[in-house]
Design an enzyme around this catalytic site. Sequence first.
Site, PDB file in Angstrom:
ATOM      1  N   GLY A   1       0.861  -1.425   0.053  1.00  0.00           N
ATOM      2  CA  GLY A   1       0.063  -0.002   0.062  1.00  0.00           C
ATOM      3  C   GLY A   1       0.902   1.152  -0.034  1.00  0.00           C
TER       4      GLY A   1
ATOM      5  N   SER B   1      -3.984  -0.227  14.256  1.00  0.00           N
ATOM      6  CA  SER B   1      -4.415   0.915  14.529  1.00  0.00           C
ATOM      7  C   SER B   1      -5.070   0.907  15.786  1.00  0.00           C
ATOM      8  CB  SER B   1      -5.884   0.861  13.593  1.00  0.00           C
ATOM      9  OG  SER B   1      -6.644   1.804  14.034  1.00  0.00           O
TER      10      SER B   1
ATOM     11  N   TYR C   1     -12.707  -4.494  11.523  1.00  0.00           N
ATOM     12  CA  TYR C   1     -11.542  -3.761  11.319  1.00  0.00           C
ATOM     13  C   TYR C   1     -10.753  -3.954  12.615  1.00  0.00           C
ATOM     14  CZ  TYR C   1      -8.224   0.077  10.380  1.00  0.00           C
ATOM     15  OH  TYR C   1      -7.305   0.977  10.120  1.00  0.00           O
TER      16      TYR C   1
HETATM   17  P1  NAP Z   1      -5.264   5.091   2.262  1.00  0.00           P
HETATM   18  O1  NAP Z   1      -4.928   6.434   2.142  1.00  0.00           O
HETATM   19  O2  NAP Z   1      -6.777   4.707   2.043  1.00  0.00           O
HETATM   20  O3  NAP Z   1      -4.446   4.107   1.490  1.00  0.00           O
HETATM   21  C1  NAP Z   1      -4.433   2.920   1.277  1.00  0.00           C
HETATM   22  C2  NAP Z   1      -3.365   2.178   0.600  1.00  0.00           C
HETATM   23  O4  NAP Z   1      -3.350   0.648   0.644  1.00  0.00           O
HETATM   24  C3  NAP Z   1      -3.248   2.628  -0.929  1.00  0.00           C
HETATM   25  O5  NAP Z   1      -1.840   2.579  -1.239  1.00  0.00           O
HETATM   26  C4  NAP Z   1      -3.970   1.350  -1.533  1.00  0.00           C
HETATM   27  O6  NAP Z   1      -3.694   0.956  -2.886  1.00  0.00           O
HETATM   28  C5  NAP Z   1      -3.370   0.300  -0.638  1.00  0.00           C
HETATM   29  N1  NAP Z   1      -4.365  -0.885  -0.626  1.00  0.00           N
HETATM   30  C6  NAP Z   1      -5.634  -1.015  -0.151  1.00  0.00           C
HETATM   31  N2  NAP Z   1      -6.017  -2.273  -0.229  1.00  0.00           N
HETATM   32  C7  NAP Z   1      -4.941  -3.009  -1.000  1.00  0.00           C
HETATM   33  C8  NAP Z   1      -4.786  -4.167  -1.261  1.00  0.00           C
HETATM   34  N3  NAP Z   1      -5.841  -5.174  -1.042  1.00  0.00           N
HETATM   35  N4  NAP Z   1      -3.642  -4.868  -1.856  1.00  0.00           N
HETATM   36  C9  NAP Z   1      -2.648  -4.047  -1.910  1.00  0.00           C
HETATM   37  N5  NAP Z   1      -2.683  -2.714  -1.742  1.00  0.00           N
HETATM   38  C10 NAP Z   1      -4.062  -2.209  -1.215  1.00  0.00           C
HETATM   39  O7  NAP Z   1      -5.060   4.463   3.752  1.00  0.00           O
HETATM   40  P2  NAP Z   1      -3.916   4.925   4.861  1.00  0.00           P
HETATM   41  O8  NAP Z   1      -4.840   5.833   5.771  1.00  0.00           O
HETATM   42  O9  NAP Z   1      -2.777   5.327   4.283  1.00  0.00           O
HETATM   43  O10 NAP Z   1      -3.889   3.724   5.826  1.00  0.00           O
HETATM   44  C11 NAP Z   1      -2.613   2.941   5.509  1.00  0.00           C
HETATM   45  C12 NAP Z   1      -2.642   1.975   6.989  1.00  0.00           C
HETATM   46  O11 NAP Z   1      -2.680   2.629   8.155  1.00  0.00           O
HETATM   47  C13 NAP Z   1      -3.755   1.079   6.703  1.00  0.00           C
HETATM   48  O12 NAP Z   1      -3.434  -0.277   7.332  1.00  0.00           O
HETATM   49  C14 NAP Z   1      -4.727   1.412   8.010  1.00  0.00           C
HETATM   50  O13 NAP Z   1      -5.577   0.513   8.382  1.00  0.00           O
HETATM   51  C15 NAP Z   1      -3.903   2.155   8.848  1.00  0.00           C
HETATM   52  N6  NAP Z   1      -4.397   3.101   9.754  1.00  0.00           N
HETATM   53  C16 NAP Z   1      -4.750   4.342   9.205  1.00  0.00           C
HETATM   54  C17 NAP Z   1      -5.593   5.351   9.994  1.00  0.00           C
HETATM   55  C18 NAP Z   1      -5.614   6.570   9.313  1.00  0.00           C
HETATM   56  O14 NAP Z   1      -6.042   7.514  10.199  1.00  0.00           O
HETATM   57  N7  NAP Z   1      -5.489   7.087   8.103  1.00  0.00           N
HETATM   58  C19 NAP Z   1      -5.363   5.205  11.271  1.00  0.00           C
HETATM   59  C20 NAP Z   1      -4.984   4.113  12.069  1.00  0.00           C
HETATM   60  C21 NAP Z   1      -4.353   2.928  10.962  1.00  0.00           C
HETATM   61  P3  NAP Z   1      -4.331   1.601  -4.208  1.00  0.00           P
HETATM   62  O15 NAP Z   1      -3.899   3.022  -4.117  1.00  0.00           O
HETATM   63  O16 NAP Z   1      -3.950   0.850  -5.393  1.00  0.00           O
HETATM   64  O17 NAP Z   1      -5.545   1.522  -3.940  1.00  0.00           O
END
Ligand code: NAP
Length: 242
Positions: free
Chosen positions: A8, A140, A153
């Site tokens: 990701g 998370s 989740y």
């Molecule tokens: P995001 O902006 O939605 O980006 C998600 C990333 O994951 C994108 O690069 C997407 O690729 C990739 N992805 C999603 N499904 C996938 C799959 N099946 N196979 C390969 N790649 C996949 O999310 P984010 O906020 O950066 O979150 C990143 C991590 O942090 C996640 O694990 C999330 O649960 C965790 N997290 C986030 C937050 C928050 O507040 N943002 C808080 C706690 C934890 P594409 O571009 O190709 O779609």
Amino acid sequence: MKYALVTGGSRGIGKAICLELAANGFFVLINYKSNSIEALNTLNEITGNGGKGELIQFDVANSEEISLKMEEWKIANPDKFVSVLVNNAGITDDNLMVFMSDKQWNTVIRTNLDSFFYVTRQVLTNMVVNKWGRIINVVSLSGQSGMAGQTNYSAAKAGVIAATKSLAMEIGKKNITVNAVAPGFIRTDMTKDLNENELKKLIPLNRFGTPGEVADVVAFLASEKAGYITGETISINGGMYS
Ligand code: NAP
């Protein structure tokens, strides 16, 4: 040169991690699922800053696809191995449990929890043989404290936290560390529809975090300096929960 695989890596937290690891001298394998334009943007930013990387597309929820793509990479790079893995890719699909469908449950569990198993086992053997490795799982706050509307989740992320501890015990003797980082609210596409002005009242530091603030901790855990930390989950949540 050390090789780091970031799942990701096309957007959000994963992109910031790719940029930070590349700035620290890693060759970065940038994984993504479908957004090839954003993945290419990440790669271009890395090379524009003088770093090195390449794209590797696969769905982290698809075991066969991961095996195929990783095997292809290993055949093309017989003398290289991934010494840092960041399991970052993740999704949410929130609903109150009474309304949650099988699909919502299964997709979130596969993408956030099964992916840890599928991707990590691809790089583990080489880490063991080479007696060095860093595995960092992006979990998370939901997996620590629970969160209404996120039973799927929270279950997935709590599962990864427990797996982090078990794997750390299994492979510590091989000089491989396994840790997790647990972000709270971070400004990315995942949280873009949330009302930061309202939610920040719950956060002692009174704001959402940035992807770079998560990437800094991941980069530290990937470094030699973090060699005596394993099985740990580090919260990055502005003081919401400890
Ligand atoms: P995001 O902006 O939605 O980006 C998600 C990333 O994951 C994108 O690069 C997407 O690729 C990739 N992805 C999603 N499904 C996938 C799959 N099946 N196979 C390969 N790649 C996949 O999310 P984010 O906020 O950066 O979150 C990143 C991590 O942090 C996640 O694990 C999330 O649960 C965790 N997290 C986030 C937050 C928050 O507040 N943002 C808080 C706690 C934890 P594409 O571009 O190709 O779609």
